[in-house]
Design a protein around this motif. Structure first.
Motif, PDB file in Angstrom:
ATOM      1  N   ARG A 540      -8.655  40.986  89.020  1.00 22.61           N
ATOM      2  CA  ARG A 540      -7.967  40.646  90.272  1.00 22.61           C
ATOM      3  C   ARG A 540      -7.285  41.904  90.800  1.00 22.61           C
ATOM      4  NH1 ARG A 540      -2.408  39.951  89.217  1.00 22.61           N
ATOM      5  NH2 ARG A 540      -1.888  39.549  87.037  1.00 22.61           N
ATOM      6  N   THR A 541      -6.648  41.791  91.963  1.00 21.59           N
ATOM      7  CA  THR A 541      -5.956  42.959  92.494  1.00 21.59           C
ATOM      8  C   THR A 541      -4.503  42.957  92.004  1.00 21.59           C
ATOM      9  OG1 THR A 541      -5.441  41.767  94.489  1.00 21.59           O
ATOM     10  CG2 THR A 541      -7.383  43.156  94.564  1.00 21.59           C
ATOM     11  N   TYR A 573     -14.977  49.451  85.036  1.00 17.34           N
ATOM     12  CA  TYR A 573     -16.078  50.284  84.548  1.00 17.34           C
ATOM     13  C   TYR A 573     -17.318  50.014  85.389  1.00 17.34           C
ATOM     14  CZ  TYR A 573     -18.237  53.249  81.037  1.00 17.34           C
ATOM     15  OH  TYR A 573     -18.834  54.302  80.391  1.00 17.34           O
ATOM     16  N   GLY A 574     -17.429  50.717  86.511  1.00 14.36           N
ATOM     17  CA  GLY A 574     -18.563  50.530  87.416  1.00 14.36           C
ATOM     18  C   GLY A 574     -19.869  50.931  86.744  1.00 14.36           C
ATOM     19  N   GLY A 575     -20.970  50.541  87.322  1.00  8.62           N
ATOM     20  CA  GLY A 575     -22.258  50.910  86.748  1.00  8.62           C
ATOM     21  C   GLY A 575     -22.738  49.895  85.747  1.00  8.62           C
ATOM     22  N   GLN A 576     -22.319  50.060  84.490  1.00 13.08           N
ATOM     23  CA  GLN A 576     -22.761  49.114  83.465  1.00 13.08           C
ATOM     24  C   GLN A 576     -21.893  47.860  83.429  1.00 13.08           C
ATOM     25  OE1 GLN A 576     -21.961  51.978  80.696  1.00 13.08           O
ATOM     26  NE2 GLN A 576     -23.780  53.176  81.195  1.00 13.08           N
ATOM     27  N   GLY A 577     -20.775  47.875  84.122  1.00 16.39           N
ATOM     28  CA  GLY A 577     -19.878  46.720  84.077  1.00 16.39           C
ATOM     29  C   GLY A 577     -19.306  46.432  85.443  1.00 16.39           C
ATOM     30  N   MET A 578     -18.162  45.765  85.459  1.00 22.25           N
ATOM     31  CA  MET A 578     -17.500  45.456  86.722  1.00 22.25           C
ATOM     32  C   MET A 578     -16.548  46.596  87.073  1.00 22.25           C
ATOM     33  SD  MET A 578     -16.719  41.382  86.339  1.00 22.25           S
ATOM     34  CE  MET A 578     -15.852  41.517  84.796  1.00 22.25           C
ATOM     35  N   ALA A 579     -16.655  47.070  88.308  1.00 22.43           N
ATOM     36  CA  ALA A 579     -15.861  48.212  88.749  1.00 22.43           C
ATOM     37  C   ALA A 579     -14.374  47.850  88.791  1.00 22.43           C
ATOM     38  CB  ALA A 579     -16.329  48.669  90.118  1.00 22.43           C
ATOM     39  N   GLY A 580     -13.544  48.867  88.713  1.00 23.99           N
ATOM     40  CA  GLY A 580     -12.104  48.671  88.801  1.00 23.99           C
ATOM     41  C   GLY A 580     -11.403  50.008  88.678  1.00 23.99           C
ATOM     42  N   ASN A 581     -10.141  50.052  89.027  1.00 22.02           N
ATOM     43  CA  ASN A 581      -9.457  51.343  89.121  1.00 22.02           C
ATOM     44  C   ASN A 581      -7.980  51.225  88.797  1.00 22.02           C
ATOM     45  OD1 ASN A 581      -9.054  49.810  91.482  1.00 22.02           O
ATOM     46  ND2 ASN A 581      -8.509  51.626  92.644  1.00 22.02           N
ATOM     47  N   VAL A 582      -7.659  50.483  87.727  1.00 27.53           N
ATOM     48  CA  VAL A 582      -6.236  50.260  87.514  1.00 27.53           C
ATOM     49  C   VAL A 582      -5.788  50.616  86.098  1.00 27.53           C
ATOM     50  CG1 VAL A 582      -6.348  47.795  86.817  1.00 27.53           C
ATOM     51  CG2 VAL A 582      -4.374  48.641  88.094  1.00 27.53           C
ATOM     52  N   LEU A 583      -4.596  51.187  86.020  1.00 29.83           N
ATOM     53  CA  LEU A 583      -3.899  51.378  84.746  1.00 29.83           C
ATOM     54  C   LEU A 583      -2.830  50.294  84.680  1.00 29.83           C
ATOM     55  CD1 LEU A 583      -2.808  52.886  82.194  1.00 29.83           C
ATOM     56  CD2 LEU A 583      -1.564  54.394  83.758  1.00 29.83           C
ATOM     57  N   LEU A 584      -2.899  49.450  83.647  1.00 30.17           N
ATOM     58  CA  LEU A 584      -1.954  48.339  83.510  1.00 30.17           C
ATOM     59  C   LEU A 584      -0.970  48.629  82.388  1.00 30.17           C
ATOM     60  CD1 LEU A 584      -4.535  45.409  83.770  1.00 30.17           C
ATOM     61  CD2 LEU A 584      -2.917  46.150  85.551  1.00 30.17           C
ATOM     62  N   ALA A 585       0.303  48.325  82.638  1.00 37.39           N
ATOM     63  CA  ALA A 585       1.341  48.483  81.620  1.00 37.39           C
ATOM     64  C   ALA A 585       1.976  47.128  81.391  1.00 37.39           C
ATOM     65  CB  ALA A 585       2.387  49.483  82.093  1.00 37.39           C
ATOM     66  N   PHE A 586       1.915  46.653  80.147  1.00 32.32           N
ATOM     67  CA  PHE A 586       2.429  45.319  79.798  1.00 32.32           C
ATOM     68  C   PHE A 586       3.688  45.448  78.951  1.00 32.32           C
ATOM     69  CE2 PHE A 586      -2.124  44.866  80.262  1.00 32.32           C
ATOM     70  CZ  PHE A 586      -2.315  43.620  80.849  1.00 32.32           C
ATOM     71  N   SER A 587       4.579  44.455  79.069  1.00 33.48           N
ATOM     72  CA  SER A 587       5.638  44.329  78.088  1.00 33.48           C
ATOM     73  C   SER A 587       5.936  42.845  77.903  1.00 33.48           C
ATOM     74  CB  SER A 587       6.893  45.112  78.498  1.00 33.48           C
ATOM     75  OG  SER A 587       7.712  44.298  79.302  1.00 33.48           O
ATOM     76  N   ALA A 588       6.617  42.520  76.807  1.00 32.81           N
ATOM     77  CA  ALA A 588       6.892  41.109  76.522  1.00 32.81           C
ATOM     78  C   ALA A 588       8.222  40.686  77.108  1.00 32.81           C
ATOM     79  CB  ALA A 588       6.876  40.869  75.015  1.00 32.81           C
ATOM     80  N   LYS A 589       8.966  41.673  77.657  1.00 37.79           N
ATOM     81  CA  LYS A 589      10.292  41.334  78.192  1.00 37.79           C
ATOM     82  C   LYS A 589      10.270  41.296  79.710  1.00 37.79           C
ATOM     83  CE  LYS A 589      12.672  43.374  74.305  1.00 37.79           C
ATOM     84  NZ  LYS A 589      11.885  44.508  73.855  1.00 37.79           N
TER      85      LYS A 589
END
Ligand code: HEC
Length: 589
Positions: A540-541, A573-589
């Motif tokens: 998703r965006t 991962y464009g080409g062999q997979g689904m394209a995308g361009n995001v760095l995601l940062a997760f936390s539990a708090k």
């Protein structure tokens, strides 16, 4: 070179279309080659022209027709590959910079480089992770950063000193605040940056690009300290993350020449895989060890072109440092051209101090170059060629009980091997987990902890997108499969690039295995049972800190990193997979 060969080349490498060497092989080399009969300047002559002039030739000059189907970014990539580097940076236009003079918050944990430790376990201990298994189900996106270059988010984030460092698909290296996602600096390498940044004790960040350039940057400012061509062979590249230990950088060298083998007028193959040790302070070369002997003229091809061999045994992955035995292990790719060599598709142990080869052990041999593929036929395909199912990643050193240790590595064949470091790499066990394919079997790597290897299966088949995938826990002592978790049925079925295949290397914290899938999900598995305890859909965006419109996609070439209570991962991962361009940062708090 016929049109069908050119199109064939392009058809198999869409994911890497912005890689300069790929564009050059498929769009320029049929004329710009040392053996070409056209009066086009040879690659050595092009290398004397400043890259901006090459770019102008493509955009407005005599090569406009030849470059008409290339995007602007592809023209930049090929111009920078073929032309002379002037040192000029072209940086993306972004917002979201950190306030002037601001510094990252003090941090407790780091994930430095590919394998988090010397032996590539990809296991982050409790203290440094700052994340417990019980926190995992409540992980949420805290911030997201968008790559302006929208198809593939390459590079595994390195987290040191409160900064996240990551390379990208257009060669820009970013330093981002680990807590807030604001941007400290950018540096534009000459070519695409697929490996991870390694941070040294002296405020230096080291990184390699797909044109085999190695850079030392200032961690505070991103300013270049030194730059070095790590290997001058044509098509040489750095895909594996270097290891930094005791003031030395150990850099694995890979190559693109296997693709050039599809071009019958190219005098293939002369590339020799190697591992090179540099002085991290100065960039001076200390030693270099080749995986393949000096190539000699072999046969003359159908077009009268002289071919060469042996060649290949590329080093794609980050080396494993065994400090106890003073050894460095590398896994090698296939031999490109005859004659056959035993150091291809093998593990090699080098003396950490001198680079001298201590031993090597071949796994499943697999000679290959793209002359063997559908678009080849020039006569340089090795006699006993395989299906291109070599080693594409690293080995992990694991305890196997009773004081024994093994180096475990997954091959694209779908077989996991364990080698005995005390018996010259003797094969202790081999466990098949899948069918194997050119994109794995096992492609980008495995993880391990407490005598157990955690291995994702690709077996990607785009005709059968629901097939392949799965995560396996394998006992390092015996090779026995302890548990298997099949892939959930992909929710994205029907979407181009959506498959159940699992190519990305897993990452571990106490009690949890994190593994991404080509279906765009990142999952947390209970380490003891394989039960899925967290499942995040990245397709998703996301609102981003730098103002770039960004969406997630397949997880492929790199895995998540965990440090100081947060999890970072690149998605798309464009080409062999689904394209995308995001760095995601997760936390539990
Ligand atoms: C069909 C053959 C062909 C292809 C394909 C081709 N070129 Fe050329 N190129 C030539 C020839 C021939 C010349 C010599 C100049 C001329 O006669 O136009 C040339 C000239 C050039 C020059 C100018 C050199 C100078 O002296 O200023 C550059 C730069 C260049 N090519 C780059 C490229 C790049 C980059 C590609 C791939 C994107 C490419 N060319 C594809 C045939 C080709």
């Amino acid at each position: 070179m016929t049109r069908s060969i050119i199109l064939g080349l392009l058809a198999t490498m869409p994911a890497l279309a912005q890689e300069g060497s790929q564009v050059f092989i498929s769009r320029c080399m049929q004329c710009h080659s040392t053996t070409s009969t056209s009066h086009a300047p040879a690659p050595e002559a092009l290398a004397q022209i400043p890259w901006q002039d090459v770019l102008n030739t493509l955009e407005t000059g005599s090569m406009k027709v030849q470059a008409q189907n290339l995007s602007h970014d592809e023209r930049i990539a090929v111009a920078r590959f073929a032309g002379k580097d002037s040192g000029t940076q072209i940086l993306p236009e972004l917002t979201g910079f950190c306030a002037a003079g601001s510094k990252p918050a003090v941090s407790k944990g780091s994930w430095n480089g590919w394998g988090v430790d010397e032996i590539n376990t990809r296991f982050q201990p409790r203290e440094a992770a700052g994340l417990a298994a019980s926190d995992v189900p409540s992980l949420k996106v805290k911030w997201a950063f968008g790559y302006p270059n929208g198809r593939t988010a390459y590079g595994q984030p390195t987290v040191v000193g409160g900064r996240v460092y990551t390379g990208s698909n257009d060669g820009t290296v970013y330093a981002i605040d680990a807590r807030t996602g604001c941007l400290y600096w950018m540096y534009r390498a000459k070519a695409l940056v697929r490996s991870s940044v390694v941070v040294g004790p002296d405020k230096r960040a080291y990184v390699g690009d797909l044109d085999a350039n190695l850079y030392a940057l200032d961690t505070e400012t991103g300013k270049l300290i030194w730059q070095k061509k790590a290997d001058a062979q044509p098509f040489a590249r750095i895909t594996g993350t270097p290891k930094l230990y005791d003031g030395r950088l150990y850099v694995p060298i890979a190559s693109q020449e296997e693709n050039a083998g599809a071009n019958p007028i190219y005098a293939c193959c002369k590339f020799r895989g190697n591992l090179v040790a540099f002085d991290a302070k100065t960039g001076a070369e200390l030693w270099r060890t080749y995986t393949s002997p000096e190539p000699k003229p072999t046969i003359v091809g159908k077009n009268g072109v002289q071919y060469y061999g042996p060649s290949g045994a590329t080093v794609w992955g980050s080396p494993t440092l065994d400090l106890k035995r003073n050894l460095l292990y590398i896994l090698t790719g296939n031999g490109y051209s005859d004659p056959d060599i035993k150091t291809a598709d093998a593990i090699m142990a080098l003396d950490l101090s001198t680079g001298k080869v201590r031993w090597s052990q071949q796994a499943t041999p697999d000679m290959f170059n793209w002359d063997c593929g559908p678009r080849g036929g020039g006569g340089n395909c090795p006699a006993n060629h395989g299906p291109d199912e070599d080693f594409g990643s690293s080995g992990v050193l694991l305890d196997a009980g009773k004081g024994k240790q093994v180096v475990v590595a997954g091959q694209k064949t779908g077989v996991v091997h364990a080698f005995d470091p005390d018996q010259n790499g003797k094969i202790v066990w081999q466990t098949r987990i899948g069918k194997g394919s050119t994109l794995g079997g096992i492609l980008w790597g495995i993880a391990g902890h407490n005598g157990i290897a955690y291995v994702p299966l690709s077996d990607i088949d785009r005709q059968k997108p629901e097939s392949g995938g799965g995560l396996f826990a394998i006992d390092a002592a015996t090779g026995k499969i302890l548990w298997t978790t099949p892939p959930p049925r992909p929710a994205c079925l029907g979407k181009p690039g959506c498959t159940a295949a699992q190519l990305a290397p897993p990452s571990l914290i106490e009690g949890v295995v994190f593994a991404g899938s080509m279906d765009g999900h990142l999952r947390g598995y209970e380490m003891s049972s394989g039960k899925i305890i967290w499942d995040f859909d990245a397709t998703r965006t996301f609102p981003t800190t730098d103002g770039v419109t960004a969406n997630g996609g397949s997880f492929s070439s790199t895995g998540p990193t965990v440090a100081d209570g947060m999890l970072y991962v690149n998605s798309g991962y464009g080409g062999q997979g689904m394209a995308g361009n995001v760095l995601l940062a997760f936390s539990a708090k």
